[in-house]
Enzyme design. Structure first.
Site, mmCIF file in Angstrom:
data_model
loop_
_atom_site.group_PDB
_atom_site.id
_atom_site.type_symbol
_atom_site.label_atom_id
_atom_site.label_comp_id
_atom_site.label_asym_id
_atom_site.label_seq_id
_atom_site.Cartn_x
_atom_site.Cartn_y
_atom_site.Cartn_z
ATOM 1 N N ASP A 7 0.868 -1.184 0.000
ATOM 2 C CA ASP A 7 0.000 0.000 0.000
ATOM 3 C C ASP A 7 0.904 1.233 0.000
ATOM 4 O O ASP A 7 2.127 1.128 -0.195
ATOM 5 C CB ASP A 7 -1.019 -0.048 1.155
ATOM 6 N N CYS A 64 2.751 -3.498 3.999
ATOM 7 C CA CYS A 64 1.885 -2.378 4.383
ATOM 8 C C CYS A 64 2.519 -1.751 5.622
ATOM 9 O O CYS A 64 3.699 -1.972 5.884
ATOM 10 C CB CYS A 64 0.427 -2.817 4.590
ATOM 11 N N THR A 66 2.073 -2.254 8.907
ATOM 12 C CA THR A 66 2.474 -3.266 9.889
ATOM 13 C C THR A 66 2.781 -4.622 9.255
ATOM 14 O O THR A 66 3.344 -5.497 9.916
ATOM 15 C CB THR A 66 1.335 -3.509 10.897
ATOM 16 N N HIS A 97 9.444 -25.042 7.807
ATOM 17 C CA HIS A 97 8.437 -25.889 8.461
ATOM 18 C C HIS A 97 7.026 -25.716 7.918
ATOM 19 O O HIS A 97 6.257 -26.667 7.920
ATOM 20 C CB HIS A 97 8.415 -25.606 9.967
ATOM 21 N N HIS A 132 6.578 -32.251 8.617
ATOM 22 C CA HIS A 132 5.873 -30.975 8.440
ATOM 23 C C HIS A 132 4.783 -31.069 7.374
ATOM 24 O O HIS A 132 3.828 -30.308 7.395
ATOM 25 C CB HIS A 132 6.873 -29.871 8.079
HETATM 26 C C1 RB5 Z 1 -2.326 2.383 6.728
HETATM 27 O O1 RB5 Z 1 -2.400 3.489 7.555
HETATM 28 C C2 RB5 Z 1 -2.196 1.125 7.577
HETATM 29 O O2 RB5 Z 1 -3.366 0.875 8.274
HETATM 30 C C3 RB5 Z 1 -1.843 -0.054 6.701
HETATM 31 O O3 RB5 Z 1 -0.674 0.217 5.999
HETATM 32 C C4 RB5 Z 1 -1.555 -1.352 7.427
HETATM 33 O O4 RB5 Z 1 -0.635 -1.167 8.452
HETATM 34 C C5 RB5 Z 1 -2.708 -2.141 7.872
HETATM 35 O O5 RB5 Z 1 -2.565 -3.253 8.404
#
Ligand code: RB5
Length: 148
Positions: A7, A64, A66, A97, A132
């Protein structure tokens, strides 16, 4: 062929991963986004995950903020085994695994050097099969609506 997608938060880190893949001699295909404006990570996670599920790409690396949202989205595509990683050990073992076929990382969690190290360990690790495989088969069974 490695599918890449992100993203708006992951554009710069995705470029770093492109450089890593080039240096490893691995071909990649970019499923976007490349526009630095707020966008919806499921769109890009889905497109790259679908390419893996359809066999157009062997694996995917998705980014993204996180790594979690794009990973959850990708994991909804049948045939994917997604790992969201911020450390090398988990990335490598997810391949050895769990035979993970999609790696996701958070551009707001890991810096570029760590992200490239994680990606390289994941890309070069080998699935061990053996005991596995039974467990991976169970995961597939769950995906197919079977009870364990
Ligand atoms: C965008 O602000 C953020 O929510 C997205 O990049 C991501 O971290 C969502 O899981």
């Amino acid at each position: 062929m490695i599918a890449l997608a992100c993203d708006h938060t992951g554009i710069e880190l995705k470029k770093e991963i492109m450089g890593l893949l080039d240096s490893l001699g691995l071909a990649w295909k970019d499923f976007g986004t490349n526009e630095p404006v707020s966008c919806d990570y499921p769109v890009y996670g889905y497109r790259a995950a679908k390419a893996v599920a359809d066999g157009e790409c062997d694996r995917a690396i998705l980014i993204c903020g996180t790594g979690v949202g794009i990973g959850i989205a990708a994991s909804k595509v049948k045939g994917t085994r997604v790992c969201t990683c911020s450390d090398v050990y988990t990335a490598e073992l997810s391949k050895r695994h769990n035979n993970s076929n999609i790696l996701t990382m958070g551009a707001r969690v890991v810096g570029p050097d760590l992200a490239k190290m994680i990606a390289e360990h994941w890309l070069t690790a080998t699935y061990e099969g053996g005991r596995h495989q039974r467990r991976v088969d169970m995961i597939t069974a769950i995906e197919n609506g079977e009870a364990l």
